[in-house]
Every structure is written in C-alpha cells, then in structure tokens.
Design a protein around this motif. Structure first.
Motif, PDB file in Angstrom:
ATOM      1  N   GLN A 131     -11.835  -0.310   7.510  1.00  0.00           N
ATOM      2  CA  GLN A 131     -10.397  -0.200   7.220  1.00  0.00           C
ATOM      3  C   GLN A 131     -10.212   0.171   5.756  1.00  0.00           C
ATOM      4  OE1 GLN A 131      -8.014  -3.641   8.272  1.00  0.00           O
ATOM      5  NE2 GLN A 131      -6.124  -2.690   7.546  1.00  0.00           N
ATOM      6  N   GLU A 132      -9.438   1.218   5.567  1.00  0.00           N
ATOM      7  CA  GLU A 132      -9.256   1.783   4.219  1.00  0.00           C
ATOM      8  C   GLU A 132      -7.912   1.351   3.631  1.00  0.00           C
ATOM      9  OE1 GLU A 132      -8.200   6.252   2.797  1.00  0.00           O
ATOM     10  OE2 GLU A 132      -9.748   6.116   4.340  1.00  0.00           O
ATOM     11  N   VAL A 133      -6.892   1.345   4.470  1.00  0.00           N
ATOM     12  CA  VAL A 133      -5.545   0.989   4.011  1.00  0.00           C
ATOM     13  C   VAL A 133      -5.161  -0.343   4.652  1.00  0.00           C
ATOM     14  CG1 VAL A 133      -3.131   1.678   3.925  1.00  0.00           C
ATOM     15  CG2 VAL A 133      -4.915   3.425   3.775  1.00  0.00           C
ATOM     16  N   LYS A 162       1.788  11.877  10.169  1.00  0.00           N
ATOM     17  CA  LYS A 162       0.506  12.574  10.274  1.00  0.00           C
ATOM     18  C   LYS A 162      -0.479  12.040   9.243  1.00  0.00           C
ATOM     19  CE  LYS A 162       2.352  16.745  12.347  1.00  0.00           C
ATOM     20  NZ  LYS A 162       2.565  18.190  12.287  1.00  0.00           N
ATOM     21  N   ASP A 163      -1.720  11.841   9.673  1.00  0.00           N
ATOM     22  CA  ASP A 163      -2.773  11.410   8.746  1.00  0.00           C
ATOM     23  C   ASP A 163      -3.046  12.524   7.737  1.00  0.00           C
ATOM     24  OD1 ASP A 163      -5.226   9.084   8.989  1.00  0.00           O
ATOM     25  OD2 ASP A 163      -5.610  10.842   7.726  1.00  0.00           O
ATOM     26  N   ILE A 164      -3.226  12.133   6.491  1.00  0.00           N
ATOM     27  CA  ILE A 164      -3.409  13.126   5.424  1.00  0.00           C
ATOM     28  C   ILE A 164      -4.766  13.830   5.532  1.00  0.00           C
ATOM     29  CG2 ILE A 164      -4.467  11.666   3.632  1.00  0.00           C
ATOM     30  CD1 ILE A 164      -2.324  12.815   1.699  1.00  0.00           C
ATOM     31  N   ARG A 165      -5.748  13.165   6.150  1.00  0.00           N
ATOM     32  CA  ARG A 165      -7.083  13.761   6.339  1.00  0.00           C
ATOM     33  C   ARG A 165      -7.439  13.702   7.830  1.00  0.00           C
ATOM     34  NH1 ARG A 165     -10.644  10.311   3.865  1.00  0.00           N
ATOM     35  NH2 ARG A 165      -9.008   8.963   3.080  1.00  0.00           N
ATOM     36  N   PRO A 166      -6.823  14.606   8.624  1.00  0.00           N
ATOM     37  CA  PRO A 166      -6.961  14.483  10.082  1.00  0.00           C
ATOM     38  C   PRO A 166      -8.392  14.658  10.567  1.00  0.00           C
ATOM     39  CG  PRO A 166      -5.862  16.540   9.474  1.00  0.00           C
ATOM     40  CD  PRO A 166      -5.987  15.735   8.222  1.00  0.00           C
ATOM     41  N   THR A 218       0.852  -1.184   0.000  1.00  0.00           N
ATOM     42  CA  THR A 218       0.000   0.000   0.000  1.00  0.00           C
ATOM     43  C   THR A 218       0.893   1.241   0.000  1.00  0.00           C
ATOM     44  OG1 THR A 218      -0.052   0.325   2.382  1.00  0.00           O
ATOM     45  CG2 THR A 218      -1.601  -1.294   1.490  1.00  0.00           C
ATOM     46  N   ILE A 219       0.238   2.386  -0.001  1.00  0.00           N
ATOM     47  CA  ILE A 219       0.952   3.658   0.064  1.00  0.00           C
ATOM     48  C   ILE A 219       1.802   3.737   1.338  1.00  0.00           C
ATOM     49  CG2 ILE A 219      -1.064   4.807   1.078  1.00  0.00           C
ATOM     50  CD1 ILE A 219       1.509   6.467  -1.240  1.00  0.00           C
ATOM     51  N   PHE A 220       1.376   3.048   2.400  1.00  0.00           N
ATOM     52  CA  PHE A 220       2.123   3.142   3.658  1.00  0.00           C
ATOM     53  C   PHE A 220       3.529   2.555   3.509  1.00  0.00           C
ATOM     54  CE2 PHE A 220      -1.737   3.404   6.786  1.00  0.00           C
ATOM     55  CZ  PHE A 220      -2.114   4.596   6.191  1.00  0.00           C
TER      56      PHE A 220
HETATM   57  P1  5GP Z   1      -8.218   3.199   8.176  1.00  0.00           P
HETATM   58  O1  5GP Z   1      -9.605   3.619   7.788  1.00  0.00           O
HETATM   59  O2  5GP Z   1      -7.626   2.208   7.210  1.00  0.00           O
HETATM   60  O3  5GP Z   1      -8.118   2.751   9.611  1.00  0.00           O
HETATM   61  O4  5GP Z   1      -7.353   4.520   8.136  1.00  0.00           O
HETATM   62  C1  5GP Z   1      -6.560   4.872   7.050  1.00  0.00           C
HETATM   63  C2  5GP Z   1      -6.092   6.280   7.280  1.00  0.00           C
HETATM   64  O5  5GP Z   1      -5.016   6.527   6.407  1.00  0.00           O
HETATM   65  C3  5GP Z   1      -7.157   7.332   7.005  1.00  0.00           C
HETATM   66  O6  5GP Z   1      -7.370   8.123   8.175  1.00  0.00           O
HETATM   67  C4  5GP Z   1      -6.575   8.141   5.851  1.00  0.00           C
HETATM   68  O7  5GP Z   1      -6.854   9.513   5.949  1.00  0.00           O
HETATM   69  C5  5GP Z   1      -5.090   7.855   5.944  1.00  0.00           C
HETATM   70  N1  5GP Z   1      -4.389   7.890   4.679  1.00  0.00           N
HETATM   71  C6  5GP Z   1      -4.765   7.301   3.518  1.00  0.00           C
HETATM   72  N2  5GP Z   1      -3.865   7.520   2.552  1.00  0.00           N
HETATM   73  C7  5GP Z   1      -2.883   8.284   3.119  1.00  0.00           C
HETATM   74  C8  5GP Z   1      -1.663   8.836   2.612  1.00  0.00           C
HETATM   75  O8  5GP Z   1      -1.300   8.682   1.451  1.00  0.00           O
HETATM   76  N3  5GP Z   1      -0.913   9.556   3.477  1.00  0.00           N
HETATM   77  C9  5GP Z   1      -1.268   9.730   4.799  1.00  0.00           C
HETATM   78  N4  5GP Z   1      -0.450  10.458   5.565  1.00  0.00           N
HETATM   79  N5  5GP Z   1      -2.420   9.222   5.305  1.00  0.00           N
HETATM   80  C10 5GP Z   1      -3.205   8.509   4.475  1.00  0.00           C
END
Ligand code: 5GP
Length: 116
Positions: free
Chosen positions: A93-95, A28-32, A3-5
């Motif tokens: 879960q998104e990532v 830091k989360d990209i969409r805090p 993934t991107i992570f």
């Molecule tokens: P999940 O829903 O999987 O628990 O949370 C995934 C989190 O990863 C979300 O809060 C989302 O904003 C964050 N996120 C997704 N893509 C990226 C990225 O490319 N960079 C950063 N810093 N955060 C991301």
C-alpha cells in the motif's frame, strides 16, 4: 495525516474524476497498470482496511456498487475486471487512504505470481 487523495476528493488537487457522490470519489490512477485503472475512494479518511468500523459498512458496500457502475461506463463490464484493495506494507500500500483499484481492458493474468 491527510494524503493527496483527500485533496483530490476536495478538488484541491487535480485528478480525472469519473464519479463522485456523498460517500465516494472515483478517479483515474495517475500511473495506470491497465487500459482502465480507476481508484474508488471513500470521501471519509480511513487509512487502511484495518481501520474500518461497522459504521463504514454502508459506504464499503457502496464502493462495490460504484465499481460496477464505473466498470459498465468504461465498457469493461462484459470483458471482466479486477477489484483490488491493498492493506499495509506487505501488500505494498502506497497511499494510506483506503481505496479500491478497478482494473481492466486487457487480460490481467494471475493475481499473484507463484514464488515456487
Ligand atoms: P496502493 O499501492 O496504495 O494500493 O495504490 C496507490 C495508487 O495511487 C497507485 O496505483 C498510484 O499510481 C496512485 N496514485 C498515487 N498518487 C496519485 C495521485 O496523486 N493521483 C492519482 N490519480 N493517483 C495517484
């Protein structure tokens, strides 16, 4: 599938990394969702909580130690914070690279809204 992570951990993709060592990376989360929203991520690619093994126990405990340290550095140790891990579809879960959310800096409200 990475993934991107994985790219962020390898510093091949941009992110605001606040902590990194041999086991975990925090950025830091990209969409805090709160004034402080940090993701604490194992450097090892583990898809979900369902995929952790006994060999991961040291790293999983280390995630909490890092969470505590980062919370203190962000100035929210005393005001309080929430640590949250989503696993799979119903949790949203998104990532699919295991991660712990560190959320704080405001009153966060209940973990879940009641449906009744
Ligand atoms: P999940 O829903 O999987 O628990 O949370 C995934 C989190 O990863 C979300 O809060 C989302 O904003 C964050 N996120 C997704 N893509 C990226 C990225 O490319 N960079 C950063 N810093 N955060 C991301």
């Amino acid at each position: 599938m990475s993934t991107i992570f994985a790219k962020i951990i390898a510093r091949q993709a941009p992110a605001d990394i606040v902590y990194q060592d041999d086991l975990v990376t925090a950025f830091k989360d990209i969409r805090p969702l709160a004034p402080v929203h940090i993701l604490i991520v194992p450097n090892k690619e583990i898809r979900t909580v369902n995929d952790v093994t006994p060999e991961d126990e040291q790293m999983l405990g280390h995630m909490f130690v890092v969470a505590k340290q980062v919370a203190a550095e962000m100035g929210i140790a005393e005001t309080g914070y929430r640590l949250l891990v989503n696993c799979g579809g119903d949790a949203g879960q998104e990532v699919y690279h295991l991660h712990m959310h560190l959320l704080g800096g405001r009153r966060l409200g209940p973990v879940l809204a009641r449906r009744d």
